[in-house]
Design a protein around this motif. Structure first.
Motif, PDB file in Angstrom:
ATOM      1  N   LEU A  97      -4.001 -78.403  22.821  1.00 20.69           N
ATOM      2  CA  LEU A  97      -3.745 -76.968  22.849  1.00 20.69           C
ATOM      3  C   LEU A  97      -2.726 -76.648  21.774  1.00 20.69           C
ATOM      4  CD1 LEU A  97      -4.046 -74.189  24.217  1.00 20.69           C
ATOM      5  CD2 LEU A  97      -2.206 -74.872  25.763  1.00 20.69           C
ATOM      6  N   ASN A  98      -3.112 -75.822  20.799  1.00 20.64           N
ATOM      7  CA  ASN A  98      -2.210 -75.429  19.715  1.00 20.64           C
ATOM      8  C   ASN A  98      -1.660 -74.046  20.037  1.00 20.64           C
ATOM      9  OD1 ASN A  98      -0.911 -74.675  17.364  1.00 20.64           O
ATOM     10  ND2 ASN A  98      -2.468 -75.553  16.032  1.00 20.64           N
ATOM     11  N   VAL A  99      -0.334 -73.948  20.190  1.00 22.46           N
ATOM     12  CA  VAL A  99       0.295 -72.658  20.520  1.00 22.46           C
ATOM     13  C   VAL A  99       1.011 -72.069  19.313  1.00 22.46           C
ATOM     14  CG1 VAL A  99       0.474 -73.173  22.983  1.00 22.46           C
ATOM     15  CG2 VAL A  99       2.362 -73.780  21.454  1.00 22.46           C
ATOM     16  N   ASP A 100       0.791 -72.629  18.120  1.00 23.97           N
ATOM     17  CA  ASP A 100       1.421 -72.171  16.876  1.00 23.97           C
ATOM     18  C   ASP A 100       2.931 -72.155  17.027  1.00 23.97           C
ATOM     19  OD1 ASP A 100      -0.984 -71.945  15.465  1.00 23.97           O
ATOM     20  OD2 ASP A 100      -1.373 -70.006  16.403  1.00 23.97           O
ATOM     21  N   ASN A 101       3.565 -70.989  16.826  1.00 20.50           N
ATOM     22  CA  ASN A 101       5.028 -70.947  16.900  1.00 20.50           C
ATOM     23  C   ASN A 101       5.535 -70.337  18.205  1.00 20.50           C
ATOM     24  OD1 ASN A 101       4.368 -68.323  16.465  1.00 20.50           O
ATOM     25  ND2 ASN A 101       5.822 -67.970  14.804  1.00 20.50           N
ATOM     26  N   ALA A 102       4.694 -70.276  19.238  1.00 29.19           N
ATOM     27  CA  ALA A 102       5.128 -69.770  20.551  1.00 29.19           C
ATOM     28  C   ALA A 102       6.051 -70.801  21.209  1.00 29.19           C
ATOM     29  CB  ALA A 102       3.926 -69.494  21.431  1.00 29.19           C
ATOM     30  N   SER A 103       7.012 -70.318  21.970  1.00 29.46           N
ATOM     31  CA  SER A 103       7.937 -71.230  22.651  1.00 29.46           C
ATOM     32  C   SER A 103       7.457 -71.594  24.051  1.00 29.46           C
ATOM     33  CB  SER A 103       9.334 -70.613  22.720  1.00 29.46           C
ATOM     34  OG  SER A 103       9.288 -69.401  23.444  1.00 29.46           O
ATOM     35  N   THR A 104       6.285 -71.038  24.445  1.00 26.61           N
ATOM     36  CA  THR A 104       5.686 -71.389  25.740  1.00 26.61           C
ATOM     37  C   THR A 104       4.198 -71.644  25.550  1.00 26.61           C
ATOM     38  OG1 THR A 104       5.225 -69.078  26.293  1.00 26.61           O
ATOM     39  CG2 THR A 104       7.332 -69.996  27.074  1.00 26.61           C
ATOM     40  N   HIS A 113      11.013 -82.717  39.963  1.00 25.10           N
ATOM     41  CA  HIS A 113      10.845 -82.402  41.383  1.00 25.10           C
ATOM     42  C   HIS A 113      10.673 -80.903  41.589  1.00 25.10           C
ATOM     43  CE1 HIS A 113      11.614 -86.477  42.650  1.00 25.10           C
ATOM     44  NE2 HIS A 113      12.659 -86.515  41.857  1.00 25.10           N
ATOM     45  N   GLN A 114      10.790 -80.142  40.508  1.00 26.42           N
ATOM     46  CA  GLN A 114      10.711 -78.689  40.570  1.00 26.42           C
ATOM     47  C   GLN A 114       9.261 -78.233  40.406  1.00 26.42           C
ATOM     48  OE1 GLN A 114      13.269 -76.632  41.222  1.00 26.42           O
ATOM     49  NE2 GLN A 114      11.850 -74.928  41.223  1.00 26.42           N
ATOM     50  N   PRO A 115       8.692 -77.541  41.414  1.00 30.43           N
ATOM     51  CA  PRO A 115       7.325 -77.032  41.251  1.00 30.43           C
ATOM     52  C   PRO A 115       7.255 -75.988  40.141  1.00 30.43           C
ATOM     53  CG  PRO A 115       8.006 -76.943  43.555  1.00 30.43           C
ATOM     54  CD  PRO A 115       9.221 -77.272  42.745  1.00 30.43           C
ATOM     55  N   LEU A 116       6.128 -75.946  39.458  1.00 26.61           N
ATOM     56  CA  LEU A 116       5.899 -74.936  38.434  1.00 26.61           C
ATOM     57  C   LEU A 116       5.527 -73.616  39.100  1.00 26.61           C
ATOM     58  CD1 LEU A 116       3.731 -77.059  35.967  1.00 26.61           C
ATOM     59  CD2 LEU A 116       6.099 -76.343  35.640  1.00 26.61           C
ATOM     60  N   ASP A 117       5.768 -72.527  38.394  1.00 27.05           N
ATOM     61  CA  ASP A 117       5.356 -71.214  38.868  1.00 27.05           C
ATOM     62  C   ASP A 117       3.877 -71.060  38.527  1.00 27.05           C
ATOM     63  OD1 ASP A 117       5.336 -68.659  39.849  1.00 27.05           O
ATOM     64  OD2 ASP A 117       6.262 -67.775  38.063  1.00 27.05           O
ATOM     65  N   VAL A 118       3.022 -71.191  39.529  1.00 29.58           N
ATOM     66  CA  VAL A 118       1.576 -71.196  39.334  1.00 29.58           C
ATOM     67  C   VAL A 118       0.989 -69.908  39.890  1.00 29.58           C
ATOM     68  CG1 VAL A 118      -0.592 -72.359  39.964  1.00 29.58           C
ATOM     69  CG2 VAL A 118       1.450 -73.696  39.443  1.00 29.58           C
ATOM     70  N   THR A 119       0.055 -69.334  39.151  1.00 32.84           N
ATOM     71  CA  THR A 119      -0.707 -68.190  39.629  1.00 32.84           C
ATOM     72  C   THR A 119      -2.131 -68.661  39.859  1.00 32.84           C
ATOM     73  OG1 THR A 119       0.647 -66.667  38.343  1.00 32.84           O
ATOM     74  CG2 THR A 119      -1.510 -65.867  39.058  1.00 32.84           C
ATOM     75  N   TRP A 120      -2.620 -68.439  41.059  1.00 30.62           N
ATOM     76  CA  TRP A 120      -4.010 -68.774  41.377  1.00 30.62           C
ATOM     77  C   TRP A 120      -4.848 -67.550  41.058  1.00 30.62           C
ATOM     78  CZ3 TRP A 120      -5.589 -73.620  42.425  1.00 30.62           C
ATOM     79  CH2 TRP A 120      -4.586 -74.549  42.689  1.00 30.62           C
ATOM     80  N   THR A 121      -5.799 -67.701  40.143  1.00 30.42           N
ATOM     81  CA  THR A 121      -6.651 -66.581  39.734  1.00 30.42           C
ATOM     82  C   THR A 121      -7.928 -66.515  40.574  1.00 30.42           C
ATOM     83  OG1 THR A 121      -7.634 -67.956  38.001  1.00 30.42           O
ATOM     84  CG2 THR A 121      -5.745 -66.577  37.385  1.00 30.42           C
ATOM     85  N   TRP A 124      -6.298 -71.904  38.492  1.00 33.34           N
ATOM     86  CA  TRP A 124      -4.870 -71.619  38.361  1.00 33.34           C
ATOM     87  C   TRP A 124      -4.484 -71.459  36.901  1.00 33.34           C
ATOM     88  CZ3 TRP A 124      -2.626 -75.191  35.255  1.00 33.34           C
ATOM     89  CH2 TRP A 124      -3.190 -76.465  35.202  1.00 33.34           C
ATOM     90  N   GLN A 125      -3.279 -70.890  36.719  1.00 32.56           N
ATOM     91  CA  GLN A 125      -2.653 -70.884  35.404  1.00 32.56           C
ATOM     92  C   GLN A 125      -1.148 -70.942  35.581  1.00 32.56           C
ATOM     93  OE1 GLN A 125      -4.113 -67.251  33.574  1.00 32.56           O
ATOM     94  NE2 GLN A 125      -2.131 -66.294  33.805  1.00 32.56           N
ATOM     95  N   THR A 126      -0.489 -71.522  34.589  1.00 32.50           N
ATOM     96  CA  THR A 126       0.963 -71.636  34.597  1.00 32.50           C
ATOM     97  C   THR A 126       1.455 -71.632  33.158  1.00 32.50           C
ATOM     98  OG1 THR A 126       2.851 -72.897  35.481  1.00 32.50           O
ATOM     99  CG2 THR A 126       1.019 -74.181  34.597  1.00 32.50           C
ATOM    100  N   THR A 127       2.704 -71.243  32.978  1.00 32.35           N
ATOM    101  CA  THR A 127       3.305 -71.219  31.648  1.00 32.35           C
ATOM    102  C   THR A 127       4.477 -72.186  31.631  1.00 32.35           C
ATOM    103  OG1 THR A 127       2.635 -68.925  31.365  1.00 32.35           O
ATOM    104  CG2 THR A 127       4.367 -69.726  29.910  1.00 32.35           C
ATOM    105  N   ILE A 128       4.505 -73.042  30.601  1.00 35.37           N
ATOM    106  CA  ILE A 128       5.582 -74.023  30.481  1.00 35.37           C
ATOM    107  C   ILE A 128       6.253 -73.870  29.117  1.00 35.37           C
ATOM    108  CG2 ILE A 128       4.494 -75.665  32.061  1.00 35.37           C
ATOM    109  CD1 ILE A 128       3.663 -77.291  29.565  1.00 35.37           C
ATOM    110  N   PRO A 129       7.548 -74.208  29.005  1.00 39.62           N
ATOM    111  CA  PRO A 129       8.219 -74.149  27.701  1.00 39.62           C
ATOM    112  C   PRO A 129       7.781 -75.321  26.821  1.00 39.62           C
ATOM    113  CG  PRO A 129       9.726 -74.940  29.391  1.00 39.62           C
ATOM    114  CD  PRO A 129       8.449 -74.579  30.086  1.00 39.62           C
TER     115      PRO A 129
END
Length: 177
Positions: free
Chosen positions: A75-82, A102-110, A115-120
């Motif tokens: 996955l190429n995100v170019d210059n995005a920070s997420t 140990h920290q769950p990600l913030d996930v949205t179930w579509t 699902w989808q989630t955003t990571i740094p």
């Protein structure tokens, strides 16, 4: 239940209840236990009821799907920070985590299974391992994706070690007490 996040978690909780306690494997010993103590009472119908209700609830579950990311890999995100990741997982998936966290990600179930989630991300090509955990907090699946980014993540750039206490002062008598 028309909201996908709620639908996914509701069905997941129902599945967890059926797997853990509302099933004949678990309840049979309790039915036998109480039937032996309640003279003249036949509790066999309770087992039949549990089985029929379990079967009816299971018919509401979506077809099982394997846990996987569906985003392009790499996955190429170019210059995005997420990076926004998408994937699928069955209703037994409660949380997603990055490997080693140990920290769950913030996930949205579509949907009930998408699902989808955003990571740094930082400036590099990195391999990300996603872990799926069930409602009992057991690791049930993993998937790997490679993310390419040219972004400078300001949070990473701002991290500096400012003090190291290599030889701290000896503890006082009060601290030792």
């Amino acid at each position: 239940l028309t909201e996908p996040n709620n639908e996914h978690h509701f069905l997941g909780h129902a599945h967890d209840i059926l797997e853990q306690s509302y099933n004949l494997s678990y309840m049979s010993r309790w039915i036998e236990h109480y039937e032996s103590r309640l003279v003249g009472q036949r509790l066999t119908a309770i087992g039949d009821y549990i089985q029929s209700r379990s079967d009816a609830v299971r018919k509401e579950f979506p077809d099982p799907v394997d846990f996987a990311t569906t985003s392009s890999n790499p996955l190429n995100v170019d210059n995005a920070s997420t990076a926004t990741l998408m994937g699928r997982g069955w209703i037994n998936v409660r949380n997603l985590r990055l490997a080693g966290s140990h920290q769950p990600l913030d996930v949205t179930w579509t949907s009930a299974t998408d699902w989808q989630t955003t990571i740094p991300v930082d400036q590099s090509t990195s391999t990300v391992i996603l872990e799926a955990y069930d409602f009992q907090d057991h690791l049930i699946a993993t998937d790997t994706i490679t993310i390419q980014s040219t972004a400078n993540n300001p949070a990473v750039d701002a991290l500096r070690i400012t003090e190291i206490n290599y030889h701290p002062h000896p503890p006082t008598a009060e601290e030792l007490a």
